[in-house]
Design an enzyme around this catalytic site. Structure first.
Site, mmCIF file in Angstrom:
data_model
loop_
_atom_site.group_PDB
_atom_site.id
_atom_site.type_symbol
_atom_site.label_atom_id
_atom_site.label_comp_id
_atom_site.label_asym_id
_atom_site.label_seq_id
_atom_site.Cartn_x
_atom_site.Cartn_y
_atom_site.Cartn_z
ATOM 1 C CG HIS A 156 44.861 64.767 -44.137
ATOM 2 N ND1 HIS A 156 44.685 65.862 -44.061
ATOM 3 C CD2 HIS A 156 44.229 64.292 -45.329
ATOM 4 C CE1 HIS A 156 44.045 66.582 -45.158
ATOM 5 N NE2 HIS A 156 43.878 65.574 -45.828
ATOM 6 N N GLY B 209 39.087 70.900 -44.794
ATOM 7 C CA GLY B 209 38.078 70.842 -44.016
ATOM 8 C C GLY B 209 37.046 70.936 -44.784
ATOM 9 C CG HIS C 240 45.500 64.108 -50.357
ATOM 10 N ND1 HIS C 240 44.908 65.221 -51.225
ATOM 11 C CD2 HIS C 240 44.666 64.064 -49.518
ATOM 12 C CE1 HIS C 240 43.917 65.819 -50.166
ATOM 13 N NE2 HIS C 240 43.729 64.989 -49.164
ATOM 14 C CG HIS D 229 41.543 69.260 -49.071
ATOM 15 N ND1 HIS D 229 42.915 69.624 -48.763
ATOM 16 C CD2 HIS D 229 41.431 68.127 -48.733
ATOM 17 C CE1 HIS D 229 43.218 68.390 -48.033
ATOM 18 N NE2 HIS D 229 42.479 67.558 -47.985
ATOM 19 C CD GLU E 198 37.012 64.711 -49.876
ATOM 20 O OE1 GLU E 198 37.015 63.897 -49.371
ATOM 21 O OE2 GLU E 198 37.338 65.917 -49.260
ATOM 22 C CG ASP F 98 41.986 61.753 -47.459
ATOM 23 O OD1 ASP F 98 42.537 62.575 -47.206
ATOM 24 O OD2 ASP F 98 40.507 61.831 -47.612
ATOM 25 C CG ASP G 293 45.135 65.331 -38.661
ATOM 26 O OD1 ASP G 293 45.422 65.211 -39.805
ATOM 27 O OD2 ASP G 293 44.246 66.141 -38.294
#
Length: 366
Positions: free
Chosen positions: A17, A177, A15, A204, A207, A304, A19
Site C-alpha cells: 500500500h 478496508g 501487495h 482483500h 485476512e 503490505d 500510504d
C-alpha cells in the site's frame, strides 16, 4: 543468508500500500508543509517506533487507524508524486524489479484534487522514481492498482477509473478496508464492470474474516487474486500429530474452497509480518505460509505496509528463511509465482522471468 545478500535477489511485489510505505522523515516534512499538527511524534525515529508499536495491536481495525496520519499528508499532487517517487526508489534499492502498488484515490481529495489528478500524480511519481533508480543502475517497473474502500460506496467509480487509466500505468482494481460487516459482494457492480472490460482485479479477503470472505471473493465476485487469503488454511485438515516444523504434510485433506484455490492457481498475496500484526495469524511460527507453499498453492511474498510493519521484501525473505529454512531455490519459486500472477501482459511477465529473475537467482544459487 543475510540482508545484504538477500537485497541482491530480484523480487516481485504484488501487495503493498502506497500510504503504508512512507519514509518517517517524509511524513514529518509533509506534515510541516501542510500544517498537519496531529502526528504522535516529532522526530523520525520516534514516529517510526510509534507506527510499528501501534500496528502491533493484533487487530485489523486498530492497524488501519495508523493510516490516518499518512493519508493526511498525501492530499496534494506534489506530496503524492513525492511519496510515489520515494516508494519506487526504496523498492529498487531492496532488489524489487517489479511492483504493483495499491492506493485508494478517494482518500486523497480533501484539497480539491479530482480522482484523475490523484492517479496522474502517483503515476508521475512512479515514473520519476523508476527513472532515477535506472540512472543508479537499479531496474524496477512499477504499476498501480486503484483501490476502493469497502465501507464506502464509490467502488464502481473507482473501477471505471482503473479502466480509464489501464494503458497509462494502472493494471488493476482492488477493494480494501475492514472486512467484518463489509463483504466483497457489496461491490458486485464494480467487479462486473471490470469483467465486462476484461480488466483484472484482486480482493482483500481471508485476512480478518476467514473462509466466507474467500468464498465470496471467488464464487460471487470472480477475483483473479486473493489479497492475503491466509485463512484458506481453515479449509485444510492436517493429520493428527502433524509436526509443522518437519515440513511434511502428506495426508493433508483439502476442502472444496482450498481445492478450488489450488486447482485454479489463484495467487495468494501473503504478507507474513502484517498477518501477525493484524491478528490473522498468531505468530510467524504458526503462519500457514509453509503449509501452503509445500502443498503447492501459488504463494507469493509481500510487505503490505512497510512503514507499519517496519519491513521490506528482504526482511520478509529473511523471516521466512529463519522460520522455515527456505533457500534461494525456494525464493526463486515464490518470485516466479508472483511474476506469473502480475497483471501486466504475458510477454512482459515472461521477459522479466527469463531476462531478470532467473538469471539473478542463477548467480545466487551457483
Amino acid at each position: 543468508m543475510d540482508l545484504s545478500s538477500v537485497a541482491l535477489a530480484p523480487k516481485v511485489l504484488l501487495h503493498d500500500h502506497l500510504d503504508g510505505g512512507l519514509r518517517p522523515a517524509t511524513v514529518l516534512e509533509l506534515a510541516h508543509e501542510v500544517g498537519y499538527s496531529e502526528l504522535p511524534a516529532d522526530d523520525a525515529d520516534g514516529l517510526a517506533r510509534w507506527f510499528r508499536e501501534s500496528a502491533d495491536s493484533g487487530s485489523l481495525v486498530r492497524y488501519l487507524e495508523t493510516f490516518t496520519h499518512t493519508v493526511a499528508v498525501m492530499q496534494t499532487a506534489p506530496a503524492l508524486a513525492r511519496v510515489a517517487r520515494e516508494c519506487a526508489l526504496d523498492l529498487a534499492n531492496d532488489g524489487v524489479v517489479y511492483a504493483e502498488i495499491r492506493f485508494a484515490p478517494e482518500q486523497h481529495l480533501t484539497t480539491g484534487l479530482s480522482l484523475d489528478e490523484v492517479v496522474e500524480a502517483v503515476l508521475r511519481g512512479f515514473d520519476e522514481g523508476a527513472a532515477e533508480a535506472a540512472d543508479a543502475g537499479r531496474r524496477i517497473e512499477v504499476r498501480c492498482l486503484v483501490t476502493a474502500m469497502r465501507h464506502a460506496a464509490r467502488s464502481r467509480e473507482i473501477a471505471e477509473l482503473a479502466v480509464r487509466f489501464r494503458d497509462r500505468g494502472v493494471v488493476g482494481f482492488d477493494i480494501a478496508g475492514a472486512e467484518a460487516g463489509y463483504p466483497p459482494s457489496r461491490h458486485l457492480d464494480a467487479f462486473e464492470y471490470m469483467r465486462a472490460n476484461n480488466a483484472p482485479f484482486t480482493i482483500h479477503a481471508g485476512e480478518a474474516f476467514g473462509l466466507p470472505s474467500i468464498h465470496e471473493a471467488i464464487s460471487f465476485c470472480g477475483t483473479d487474486r486473493l489479497g492475503h487469503g491466509v485463512r484458506v488454511i481453515d479449509d485444510i485438515t492436517l493429520p493428527a500429530g502433524t509436526d509443522l516444523a518437519a515440513h511434511q504434510f502428506a495426508g493433508a485433506e483439502l476442502g472444496v474452497i482450498a481445492n478450488y484455490v489450488r486447482d485454479k492457481r489463484i495467487p495468494l498475496e501473503l504478507c507474513p509480518s502484517s498477518n501477525v500484526q493484524t491478528g490473522a495469524v498468531s505468530s510467524i511460527a504458526e503462519h500457514p505460509f509453509n503449509v501452503l507453499a509445500r502443498l503447492r498453492f501459488r504463494v507469493t511474498v509481500n510487505t503490505d505496509n512497510r512503514l507499519m510493519s517496519d519491513t521490506s521484501m528482504s526482511k520478509e525473505f529473511i523471516t521466512l528463511h529463519n522460520q522455515f529454512g527456505y533457500g534461494w531455490a525456494d525464493f526463486e519459486r515464490f518470485t516466479v509465482n508472483a511474476m506469473k500472477s502480475a497483471f501486466v501482459h504475458f510477454d512482459e511477465r515472461l521477459a522479466l522471468i527469463d531476462d531478470v529473475i532467473k538469471p539473478g537467482y542463477a548467480v545466487l544459487i551457483g
